[in-house]
Write an enzyme that holds these catalytic residues in place. Structure first.
Site, PDB file in Angstrom:
ATOM      1  N   GLU A 114      59.789  18.346  36.194  1.00  0.00           N
ATOM      2  CA  GLU A 114      59.959  19.604  35.473  1.00  0.00           C
ATOM      3  C   GLU A 114      61.366  20.161  35.647  1.00  0.00           C
ATOM      4  O   GLU A 114      61.992  20.626  34.693  1.00  0.00           O
ATOM      5  CB  GLU A 114      58.960  20.664  35.967  1.00  0.00           C
ATOM      6  CG  GLU A 114      57.511  20.255  35.816  1.00  0.00           C
ATOM      7  CD  GLU A 114      56.927  19.666  37.107  1.00  0.00           C
ATOM      8  OE1 GLU A 114      57.530  18.736  37.676  1.00  0.00           O
ATOM      9  OE2 GLU A 114      55.870  20.140  37.529  1.00  0.00           O
ATOM     10  N   CYS A 121      58.306  24.586  40.852  1.00  0.00           N
ATOM     11  CA  CYS A 121      58.516  24.338  39.434  1.00  0.00           C
ATOM     12  C   CYS A 121      58.005  25.500  38.583  1.00  0.00           C
ATOM     13  O   CYS A 121      58.636  25.882  37.599  1.00  0.00           O
ATOM     14  CB  CYS A 121      57.844  23.035  39.024  1.00  0.00           C
ATOM     15  SG  CYS A 121      58.634  21.582  39.776  1.00  0.00           S
TER      16      CYS A 121
END
Length: 175
Positions: free
Chosen positions: A72, A103
């Site tokens: 991510e 994330c």
């Protein structure tokens, strides 16, 4: 990956965007395979803006000696570079595993419109499995979350990767 890894309930028949979501998640799964090919945990991500993929990423913390190089984060960095802005309004991130708290925080700071993930992560998932910052109304940005898209495929990939790693460890013995 633990056996308790399970997909969240996703009813594709009830989702008018299911074909779109599955198309982009399939691209994230291809990124996850790239991670596996490099010996990384197979997690992949794509960032989409206006129906177009603008960035991709796959797990690279081992090879990059970087604890922040999750799929991510790699994809968010590439998207920010492409758009010339650390904010990514109107963008969506598709990822094969429920994001962790690091994330998730980065996604909220980037002002993503939506996060779509495949498999849940019962140990570190930050979209409701363990914690859910996306559900915190006091935060100044709200990001939509959708889970379970192609969860069976993502879960199978993760299970196969860890089964292969365990089999190799048994074969080679302790390091």
């Amino acid at each position: 990956m633990p056996d308790q890894l399970s997909p969240v309930a996703y009813d594709s028949a009830a989702d008018p965007e299911h074909e779109r979501h599955e198309q982009f998640m399939a691209l994230a799964l291809a990124q996850a395979q790239l991670a596996w090919d490099r010996g990384e945990v197979p997690v992949g991500a794509v960032v989409v803006k206006d129906g177009e993929v603008i960035a991709t990423g796959f797990n690279q913390p081992i090879s990059g000696h970087d604890p922040t190089a999750h799929a991510e984060i790699v994809a968010l960095r590439a998207a920010a570079e492409k758009l010339g802005n650390y904010r990514l309004p109107g963008c969506e991130l598709y990822v094969t595993l429920e994001p962790c708290i690091m994330c998730s925080g980065a996604m909220m700071h980037a002002r993503l419109a939506r996060v779509v993930y495949a498999a849940t992560d019962p140990k570190t998932g930050a979209c409701g499995s363990v914690v859910n910052p996306f559900g915190e109304p006091s935060l100044n940005h709200q990001t939509q979350v959708l889970g379970g898209v192609l969860a069976v495929q993502a879960s199978s990939l993760l299970r196969a990767f860890f089964a292969e790693r365990r089999a190799l460890a048994r074969k080679t013995g302790p390091a």
